[in-house]
Motif scaffolding. Structure first.
Motif, PDB file in Angstrom:
ATOM      1  N   PRO A 256       0.827  -1.210   0.000  1.00  0.00           N
ATOM      2  CA  PRO A 256       0.000   0.000   0.000  1.00  0.00           C
ATOM      3  C   PRO A 256       0.865   1.267   0.000  1.00  0.00           C
ATOM      4  O   PRO A 256       1.955   1.284   0.588  1.00  0.00           O
ATOM      5  CB  PRO A 256      -0.789  -0.088   1.312  1.00  0.00           C
ATOM      6  CG  PRO A 256      -0.675  -1.507   1.755  1.00  0.00           C
ATOM      7  CD  PRO A 256       0.603  -2.036   1.183  1.00  0.00           C
ATOM      8  N   VAL A 257       0.374   2.314  -0.632  1.00  0.00           N
ATOM      9  CA  VAL A 257       1.076   3.588  -0.684  1.00  0.00           C
ATOM     10  C   VAL A 257       1.364   4.093   0.730  1.00  0.00           C
ATOM     11  O   VAL A 257       2.450   4.608   1.014  1.00  0.00           O
ATOM     12  CB  VAL A 257       0.254   4.620  -1.494  1.00  0.00           C
ATOM     13  CG1 VAL A 257       0.808   6.020  -1.336  1.00  0.00           C
ATOM     14  CG2 VAL A 257       0.210   4.220  -2.965  1.00  0.00           C
ATOM     15  N   GLY A 258       0.415   3.928   1.644  1.00  0.00           N
ATOM     16  CA  GLY A 258       0.603   4.377   3.021  1.00  0.00           C
ATOM     17  C   GLY A 258       1.796   3.715   3.694  1.00  0.00           C
ATOM     18  O   GLY A 258       2.499   4.343   4.489  1.00  0.00           O
TER      19      GLY A 258
ATOM     20  N   LYS B 193       5.130   5.478   5.352  1.00  0.00           N
ATOM     21  CA  LYS B 193       5.577   5.167   6.712  1.00  0.00           C
ATOM     22  C   LYS B 193       7.046   4.774   6.732  1.00  0.00           C
ATOM     23  O   LYS B 193       7.770   5.095   7.673  1.00  0.00           O
ATOM     24  CB  LYS B 193       4.731   4.039   7.312  1.00  0.00           C
ATOM     25  CG  LYS B 193       3.338   4.485   7.694  1.00  0.00           C
ATOM     26  CD  LYS B 193       2.531   3.326   8.229  1.00  0.00           C
ATOM     27  CE  LYS B 193       1.099   3.756   8.492  1.00  0.00           C
ATOM     28  NZ  LYS B 193       0.257   2.645   8.934  1.00  0.00           N
ATOM     29  N   MET B 194       7.507   4.086   5.693  1.00  0.00           N
ATOM     30  CA  MET B 194       8.899   3.647   5.646  1.00  0.00           C
ATOM     31  C   MET B 194       9.865   4.773   5.310  1.00  0.00           C
ATOM     32  O   MET B 194      11.076   4.580   5.335  1.00  0.00           O
ATOM     33  CB  MET B 194       9.060   2.494   4.660  1.00  0.00           C
ATOM     34  CG  MET B 194       8.433   1.211   5.158  1.00  0.00           C
ATOM     35  SD  MET B 194       8.846  -0.224   4.145  1.00  0.00           S
ATOM     36  CE  MET B 194       8.062   0.173   2.607  1.00  0.00           C
TER      37      MET B 194
ATOM     38  N   VAL C 251      12.094   0.107   9.514  1.00  0.00           N
ATOM     39  CA  VAL C 251      12.666  -0.276   8.219  1.00  0.00           C
ATOM     40  C   VAL C 251      12.488   0.924   7.303  1.00  0.00           C
ATOM     41  O   VAL C 251      11.370   1.260   6.931  1.00  0.00           O
ATOM     42  CB  VAL C 251      11.954  -1.516   7.620  1.00  0.00           C
ATOM     43  CG1 VAL C 251      12.496  -1.829   6.248  1.00  0.00           C
ATOM     44  CG2 VAL C 251      12.077  -2.709   8.547  1.00  0.00           C
ATOM     45  N   ARG C 252      13.612   1.587   6.972  1.00  0.00           N
ATOM     46  CA  ARG C 252      13.544   2.780   6.130  1.00  0.00           C
ATOM     47  C   ARG C 252      13.878   2.440   4.684  1.00  0.00           C
ATOM     48  O   ARG C 252      14.851   1.757   4.409  1.00  0.00           O
ATOM     49  CB  ARG C 252      14.509   3.845   6.627  1.00  0.00           C
ATOM     50  CG  ARG C 252      14.050   4.426   7.956  1.00  0.00           C
ATOM     51  CD  ARG C 252      14.790   5.675   8.304  1.00  0.00           C
ATOM     52  NE  ARG C 252      14.322   6.766   7.458  1.00  0.00           N
ATOM     53  CZ  ARG C 252      15.039   7.863   7.230  1.00  0.00           C
ATOM     54  NH1 ARG C 252      16.214   8.007   7.754  1.00  0.00           N
ATOM     55  NH2 ARG C 252      14.557   8.815   6.461  1.00  0.00           N
ATOM     56  N   ILE C 253      13.065   2.942   3.811  1.00  0.00           N
ATOM     57  CA  ILE C 253      13.273   2.738   2.382  1.00  0.00           C
ATOM     58  C   ILE C 253      14.093   3.919   1.845  1.00  0.00           C
ATOM     59  O   ILE C 253      13.853   5.061   2.255  1.00  0.00           O
ATOM     60  CB  ILE C 253      11.908   2.590   1.663  1.00  0.00           C
ATOM     61  CG1 ILE C 253      12.088   2.122   0.237  1.00  0.00           C
ATOM     62  CG2 ILE C 253      11.098   3.869   1.725  1.00  0.00           C
ATOM     63  CD1 ILE C 253      10.784   1.696  -0.417  1.00  0.00           C
TER      64      ILE C 253
ATOM     65  N   LYS D  45       8.523  16.640  -2.771  1.00  0.00           N
ATOM     66  CA  LYS D  45       7.978  15.350  -3.218  1.00  0.00           C
ATOM     67  C   LYS D  45       8.985  14.240  -2.921  1.00  0.00           C
ATOM     68  O   LYS D  45      10.188  14.455  -2.941  1.00  0.00           O
ATOM     69  CB  LYS D  45       7.712  15.365  -4.726  1.00  0.00           C
ATOM     70  CG  LYS D  45       6.823  16.470  -5.198  1.00  0.00           C
ATOM     71  CD  LYS D  45       5.396  16.100  -5.057  1.00  0.00           C
ATOM     72  CE  LYS D  45       4.545  17.211  -5.679  1.00  0.00           C
ATOM     73  NZ  LYS D  45       3.169  17.024  -5.422  1.00  0.00           N
ATOM     74  N   LEU D  46       8.464  13.049  -2.655  1.00  0.00           N
ATOM     75  CA  LEU D  46       9.317  11.881  -2.465  1.00  0.00           C
ATOM     76  C   LEU D  46       9.588  11.236  -3.814  1.00  0.00           C
ATOM     77  O   LEU D  46       8.676  11.042  -4.617  1.00  0.00           O
ATOM     78  CB  LEU D  46       8.627  10.853  -1.568  1.00  0.00           C
ATOM     79  CG  LEU D  46       8.535  11.197  -0.094  1.00  0.00           C
ATOM     80  CD1 LEU D  46       7.668  10.167   0.622  1.00  0.00           C
ATOM     81  CD2 LEU D  46       9.902  11.239   0.529  1.00  0.00           C
ATOM     82  N   ARG D  47      10.857  10.883  -4.040  1.00  0.00           N
ATOM     83  CA  ARG D  47      11.251  10.175  -5.246  1.00  0.00           C
ATOM     84  C   ARG D  47      12.163   9.026  -4.851  1.00  0.00           C
ATOM     85  O   ARG D  47      12.831   9.053  -3.818  1.00  0.00           O
ATOM     86  CB  ARG D  47      11.974  11.102  -6.225  1.00  0.00           C
ATOM     87  CG  ARG D  47      11.094  12.221  -6.766  1.00  0.00           C
ATOM     88  CD  ARG D  47       9.989  11.666  -7.641  1.00  0.00           C
ATOM     89  NE  ARG D  47       9.162  12.710  -8.198  1.00  0.00           N
ATOM     90  CZ  ARG D  47       7.907  12.930  -7.827  1.00  0.00           C
ATOM     91  NH1 ARG D  47       7.356  12.182  -6.893  1.00  0.00           N
ATOM     92  NH2 ARG D  47       7.205  13.872  -8.386  1.00  0.00           N
ATOM     93  N   PHE D  48      12.220   8.018  -5.701  1.00  0.00           N
ATOM     94  CA  PHE D  48      12.965   6.795  -5.419  1.00  0.00           C
ATOM     95  C   PHE D  48      13.704   6.367  -6.672  1.00  0.00           C
ATOM     96  O   PHE D  48      13.154   6.434  -7.771  1.00  0.00           O
ATOM     97  CB  PHE D  48      12.001   5.666  -5.015  1.00  0.00           C
ATOM     98  CG  PHE D  48      11.090   6.032  -3.884  1.00  0.00           C
ATOM     99  CD1 PHE D  48      11.376   5.622  -2.591  1.00  0.00           C
ATOM    100  CD2 PHE D  48       9.938   6.779  -4.100  1.00  0.00           C
ATOM    101  CE1 PHE D  48      10.535   5.948  -1.545  1.00  0.00           C
ATOM    102  CE2 PHE D  48       9.090   7.105  -3.051  1.00  0.00           C
ATOM    103  CZ  PHE D  48       9.394   6.690  -1.769  1.00  0.00           C
TER     104      PHE D  48
END
Length: 96
Positions: free
Chosen positions: A34-36, A40-41, A48-50, A58-61
């Motif tokens: 889930p996006v949520g 949270k990560m 557990v950090r992503i 904005k978050l980017r990966f």
């Protein structure tokens, strides 16, 4: 199915996707979470950090970061990671 066996809308990890920055929804699709949970990560105190990047609020990966992170999370590495985390906490807090 689609060529390559990838569901529609799922990043395929080939070509430009290797260098592209993903948003939260794309990572959630890739990890089938889930996006949520992804949000949270990314919290500072998450157990557990992503790996992620903040750009313009904005978050980017990066795909490569996510794949490396998954390698570290394999069951065989969990004990090693726990020991490393304990050591880093001791160093940060000044304990020997």
């Amino acid at each position: 199915g689609r060529p390559g066996g990838q569901p529609a809308g799922r990043p395929d990890g080939h070509g430009a996707h290797d260098r592209a920055l993903w948003d939260v929804q794309q990572v959630a699709l890739y990890l089938r979470m889930p996006v949520g949970s992804i949000y949270k990560m990314t919290a500072r105190r998450a157990s557990v950090r992503i790996p992620h990047i903040h750009i313009g609020g904005k978050l980017r990966f990066r795909h490569t970061d996510i794949d490396r992170w998954l390698e570290l999370l394999t069951v065989s590495n969990l004990d090693t990671l726990a020991r490393m985390r304990e050591r880093s906490i001791k160093v940060i807090h000044g304990h020997d």
